[in-house]
Design a protein around this motif. Structure first.
Motif, PDB file in Angstrom:
ATOM      1  N   ALA A 180       0.828  -1.220   0.000  1.00 53.77           N
ATOM      2  CA  ALA A 180       0.000   0.000   0.000  1.00 53.77           C
ATOM      3  C   ALA A 180       0.863   1.271   0.000  1.00 53.77           C
ATOM      4  O   ALA A 180       0.765   2.101   0.901  1.00 53.77           O
ATOM      5  N   PRO A 181       1.706   1.452  -1.008  1.00 52.99           N
ATOM      6  CA  PRO A 181       2.669   2.552  -0.980  1.00 52.99           C
ATOM      7  C   PRO A 181       2.058   3.950  -0.894  1.00 52.99           C
ATOM      8  O   PRO A 181       2.622   4.817  -0.221  1.00 52.99           O
ATOM      9  N   PHE A 182       0.917   4.184  -1.526  1.00 49.13           N
ATOM     10  CA  PHE A 182       0.335   5.530  -1.498  1.00 49.13           C
ATOM     11  C   PHE A 182      -0.319   5.828  -0.148  1.00 49.13           C
ATOM     12  O   PHE A 182      -0.184   6.934   0.384  1.00 49.13           O
ATOM     13  N   ILE A 183      -0.979   4.857   0.404  1.00 47.97           N
ATOM     14  CA  ILE A 183      -1.592   5.042   1.732  1.00 47.97           C
ATOM     15  C   ILE A 183      -0.501   5.182   2.786  1.00 47.97           C
ATOM     16  O   ILE A 183      -0.560   6.060   3.653  1.00 47.97           O
ATOM     17  N   ASP A 184       0.508   4.331   2.705  1.00 46.06           N
ATOM     18  CA  ASP A 184       1.629   4.393   3.632  1.00 46.06           C
ATOM     19  C   ASP A 184       2.327   5.754   3.530  1.00 46.06           C
ATOM     20  O   ASP A 184       2.721   6.346   4.537  1.00 46.06           O
ATOM     21  N   SER A 185       2.446   6.265   2.305  1.00 38.77           N
ATOM     22  CA  SER A 185       3.070   7.571   2.110  1.00 38.77           C
ATOM     23  C   SER A 185       2.245   8.697   2.716  1.00 38.77           C
ATOM     24  O   SER A 185       2.804   9.657   3.253  1.00 38.77           O
ATOM     25  N   ALA A 186       0.925   8.590   2.634  1.00 31.16           N
ATOM     26  CA  ALA A 186       0.068   9.621   3.252  1.00 31.16           C
ATOM     27  C   ALA A 186       0.262   9.623   4.764  1.00 31.16           C
ATOM     28  O   ALA A 186       0.315  10.694   5.388  1.00 31.16           O
ATOM     29  N   VAL A 187       0.385   8.440   5.360  1.00 30.66           N
ATOM     30  CA  VAL A 187       0.661   8.364   6.800  1.00 30.66           C
ATOM     31  C   VAL A 187       1.990   9.048   7.102  1.00 30.66           C
ATOM     32  O   VAL A 187       2.099   9.839   8.044  1.00 30.66           O
ATOM     33  N   LEU A 188       3.003   8.773   6.281  1.00 33.44           N
ATOM     34  CA  LEU A 188       4.318   9.389   6.464  1.00 33.44           C
ATOM     35  C   LEU A 188       4.242  10.907   6.386  1.00 33.44           C
ATOM     36  O   LEU A 188       4.649  11.612   7.311  1.00 33.44           O
ATOM     37  N   VAL A 189       3.726  11.414   5.289  1.00 32.88           N
ATOM     38  CA  VAL A 189       3.754  12.858   5.033  1.00 32.88           C
ATOM     39  C   VAL A 189       2.939  13.631   6.066  1.00 32.88           C
ATOM     40  O   VAL A 189       3.415  14.616   6.646  1.00 32.88           O
ATOM     41  N   PHE A 190       1.715  13.188   6.321  1.00 31.67           N
ATOM     42  CA  PHE A 190       0.891  13.962   7.244  1.00 31.67           C
ATOM     43  C   PHE A 190       1.298  13.764   8.701  1.00 31.67           C
ATOM     44  O   PHE A 190       1.037  14.628   9.542  1.00 31.67           O
ATOM     45  N   SER A 191       2.000  12.679   9.001  1.00 33.15           N
ATOM     46  CA  SER A 191       2.591  12.534  10.333  1.00 33.15           C
ATOM     47  C   SER A 191       3.722  13.539  10.513  1.00 33.15           C
ATOM     48  O   SER A 191       3.896  14.103  11.601  1.00 33.15           O
TER      49      SER A 191
END
Length: 187
Positions: free
Chosen positions: A113-124
């Protein structure tokens, strides 16, 4: 199956998050410990953006600890609101960064789930930077992150982590209300 690494990581992270909501400087060192353990756990689960995020949290934890203890000019950093102009560019920039990093993970790794995982990264990262500066709005971003992270972690079998992130979602709401009150009292 919930293993000892997942339990230990969640104990450290839970202490950190609860202490942050209560405006305690001890949030930072407990977070550093929890993040180091989560880095290992997320690597094992092929959530590579979350591994990178834990590295960011460890570094920002050290910086946040110093900022909260000393403030900008030797006194404690006050709780304040972020400027609307700042918030107006953060969201679209966060969406663009999530898409870009998600594409990198999609094309160059076997990330889940690279895009969802990336959203968690960026907004964290956005939430953490606002937390480090004691901005009330950090809690709105934590609500967003937790809303995405709960199903992501559950899909990887990290059920304890998913459950605790659901609890962190509630904590973010309570903390947002508490910090708004503290900011009003300080103003």
């Amino acid at each position: 199956m919930i293993g000892p690494l997942e339990i230990a990581a969640n104990v450290g992270a839970s202490a950190c998050i609860l202490l942050a909501g209560r405006n305690s400087v001890h949030t930072w060192w407990t977070g550093i410990i929890g993040c180091a353990l989560f880095a290992v756990l997320f690597y094992q689960s092929k959530l590579y953006a979350d591994v990178a995020l834990q590295g960011f949290f460890i570094v920002s934890g050290a910086i946040g600890w110093i900022q909260w203890r000393r403030g900008d000019h030797g006194s404690a950093l006050p709780i304040t609101h972020a400027r609307l102009a700042t918030l107006a560019w953060i969201v679209p920039a966060g969406v663009a960064a999530s898409a870009a990093y998600g594409a990198l993970l999609h094309y160059f790794t076997n990330a889940y789930a690279p895009f969802i995982d990336s959203a968690v990264l960026v907004f964290s990262i956005v939430a953490q930077l606002l937390l480090m500066r004691r901005k009330v709005e950090n809690w709105a971003f934590w609500i967003l992150v937790n809303s995405v992270a709960v199903p992501l972690y559950a899909s990887r079998g990290l059920y304890l982590t998913a459950f605790l992130y659901a609890c962190y979602w509630v904590n973010a709401i309570v903390s947002w209300l508490w910090w708004r009150r503290l900011a009003r009292e300080a103003a």
